[in-house]
Design an enzyme around this catalytic site. Structure first.
Site, PDB file in Angstrom:
ATOM      1  N   HIS A  89       0.790  -1.307  -0.273  1.00 14.75           N
ATOM      2  CA  HIS A  89      -0.341   0.170  -0.222  1.00 14.75           C
ATOM      3  C   HIS A  89       0.587   1.048  -0.223  1.00 14.75           C
ATOM      4  CE1 HIS A  89      -0.405  -0.795   4.619  1.00 14.75           C
ATOM      5  NE2 HIS A  89       0.804   0.361   4.159  1.00 14.75           N
TER       6      HIS A  89
ATOM      7  N   HIS B 128      -2.219   4.668   9.750  1.00 13.61           N
ATOM      8  CA  HIS B 128      -0.426   5.120   9.977  1.00 13.61           C
ATOM      9  C   HIS B 128       0.174   6.416  10.714  1.00 13.61           C
ATOM     10  CE1 HIS B 128      -0.318   1.819   7.096  1.00 13.61           C
ATOM     11  NE2 HIS B 128       0.918   1.958   6.461  1.00 13.61           N
TER      12      HIS B 128
ATOM     13  N   HIS C 171       9.777  -4.180   4.607  1.00 15.08           N
ATOM     14  CA  HIS C 171      10.659  -3.356   4.307  1.00 15.08           C
ATOM     15  C   HIS C 171      10.927  -2.201   5.695  1.00 15.08           C
ATOM     16  CE1 HIS C 171       6.156  -2.311   4.666  1.00 15.08           C
ATOM     17  NE2 HIS C 171       6.473  -1.217   4.747  1.00 15.08           N
TER      18      HIS C 171
ATOM     19  N   GLU D 110       4.178  -5.452   8.900  1.00 17.00           N
ATOM     20  CA  GLU D 110       2.371  -5.554   8.135  1.00 17.00           C
ATOM     21  C   GLU D 110       1.845  -6.470   7.439  1.00 17.00           C
ATOM     22  OE1 GLU D 110       2.938  -0.363   6.771  1.00 17.00           O
ATOM     23  OE2 GLU D 110       3.383  -1.764   5.036  1.00 17.00           O
TER      24      GLU D 110
HETATM   25  C1  DHB Z   1       5.859   3.092   2.423  1.00 20.61           C
HETATM   26  C2  DHB Z   1       5.671   1.852   2.977  1.00 20.61           C
HETATM   27  C3  DHB Z   1       3.880   2.031   3.365  1.00 20.61           C
HETATM   28  O1  DHB Z   1       4.265   0.542   4.007  1.00 20.61           O
HETATM   29  C4  DHB Z   1       3.934   3.116   3.931  1.00 20.61           C
HETATM   30  O2  DHB Z   1       2.772   2.716   4.520  1.00 20.61           O
HETATM   31  C5  DHB Z   1       4.399   4.386   3.902  1.00 20.61           C
HETATM   32  C6  DHB Z   1       5.212   4.170   2.763  1.00 20.61           C
HETATM   33  C7  DHB Z   1       6.958   3.581   1.602  1.00 20.61           C
HETATM   34  O3  DHB Z   1       8.149   1.964   0.476  1.00 20.61           O
HETATM   35  O4  DHB Z   1       7.158   4.417   0.429  1.00 20.61           O
HETATM   36 FE    FE Z   2       2.005   1.052   5.677  1.00 17.75          FE
END
Ligand code: DHB
Ligand code: FE
Length: 284
Positions: A12, A59, A193, A240
């Site tokens: 997302h 978030h 990530h 996540e």
């Molecule tokens: C990014 C990934 C995320 O899951 C998020 O909530 C905000 C930013 C990213 O990789 O930029």
């Molecule tokens: Fe996210």
């Protein structure tokens, strides 16, 4: 006779919304990611679901670090996108389905879960981006939304087992729903990530591929790591995947993978899209 037709699992990343707004789907950076949605569009055009039950993480929009529910279920008549501003702008709310939301809430509480119940709730990129990916350019989203927020942000996090069991309880609730809707389940976020600190940019393709390999056929394999293990493996936002685990739990029929796409990176994230069909959950 309601029916859970399947699950859509997708990253997302907010920059996806920005790419959609700028029409960059065929840009070399974005094409390998957006191409993964062709089978999703065919599936949704064929199946035409009426409802989306979306497992995601908030978030900081509804819940900040000072008040963080482990699980929160929306029961609002409509949901406005009120994200921090980058990504896609919505000029219309997504309709809710309060009756189904309350049925799910009743059933999961009967299964010993204690969700926060939200009769007003805003949505952020974790719902808006997957919806735009699923129904690009739609005048109005063709589904009613039941949002289920899981805390993947503020420790202590729920365990993968707990999230899977919540998904199972939601799946049982959908099976006992008296309505006639076709229901699609979403799990959003991931894959690996980390956005901050010394490991910013961390990606672990081995762990991601392990999740992708097992999501359809052996989701319990994903429960062998606890949430802190997943932070270690997949990064502080890679956790996540808990949303995916819960959504997979809600598919209680016979599950078959229709499509899977993995592309590294989109922004700071290992991006993935999986489409699962769920059959034999037709309930009289
Ligand atoms: C990014 C990934 C995320 O899951 C998020 O909530 C905000 C930013 C990213 O990789 O930029
Ligand atoms: Fe996210």
């Amino acid at each position: 006779m309601s029916e859970v037709i399947g699950g859509l699992f997708t990253s997302h990343v907010p920059a996806i919304g920005n790419a959609i707004a700028r029409g960059l789907q065929d840009d070399p950076y974005w094409k390998p990611f957006f191409d993964g949605f062709h089978p999703v569009h065919e599936f949704l055009a064929r199946e035409r679901p009426d409802v989306a039950v979306v497992f995601y993480n908030d978030h900081g929009l509804n819940f900040f670090l000072d008040k963080m529910p482990t699980f929160a279920i929306g029961a609002a008549p409509e949901y406005w996108h009120e994200d921090e501003g980058w990504g896609i702008a919505f000029d219309r709310p997504v309709p809710g389905h309060p009756e189904l939301s309350w049925h799910i809430i009743e059933e999961v509480v009967a299964s010993e879960f204690d969700p926060v119940t939200c009769q007003s709730m805003a949505i952020d990129h974790a719902v808006a981006v997957p919806f735009e990916l699923a129904w690009p350019g739609a005048e109005a989203f063709p589904v009613k939304l039941v949002p289920i927020a899981i805390n993947t942000v503020q420790h202590p996090l729920p365990s993968p087992r707990r999230c899977f069991d919540l998904g199972r309880a939601v799946g049982r609730a959908l099976a006992s729903w008296h309505g006639a809707e076709k229901i699609v389940v979403f799990g959003t976020g991931g894959l690996s990530h980390q956005l901050e600190g010394g490991r910013a940019g961390h990606i672990n393709s081995d762990y991601d591929r392990f999740c992708l390999r097992n999501l359809a056929r052996d989701p319990e394999a994903l429960l062998q790591h606890d949430s802190l293990d997943i932070v270690e493996l997949a990064g502080s936002q890679g956790v996540e995947i808990l949303n995916w685990i819960a959504a997979r739990g809600a598919l209680t029929g016979s599950v078959r993978e229709l499509a899977s796409n993995y592309h590294v990176p989109i922004s700071n994230t290992a991006a993935a899209t999986v489409l699962l069909e769920n059959s034999a959950t037709v309930h009289a």
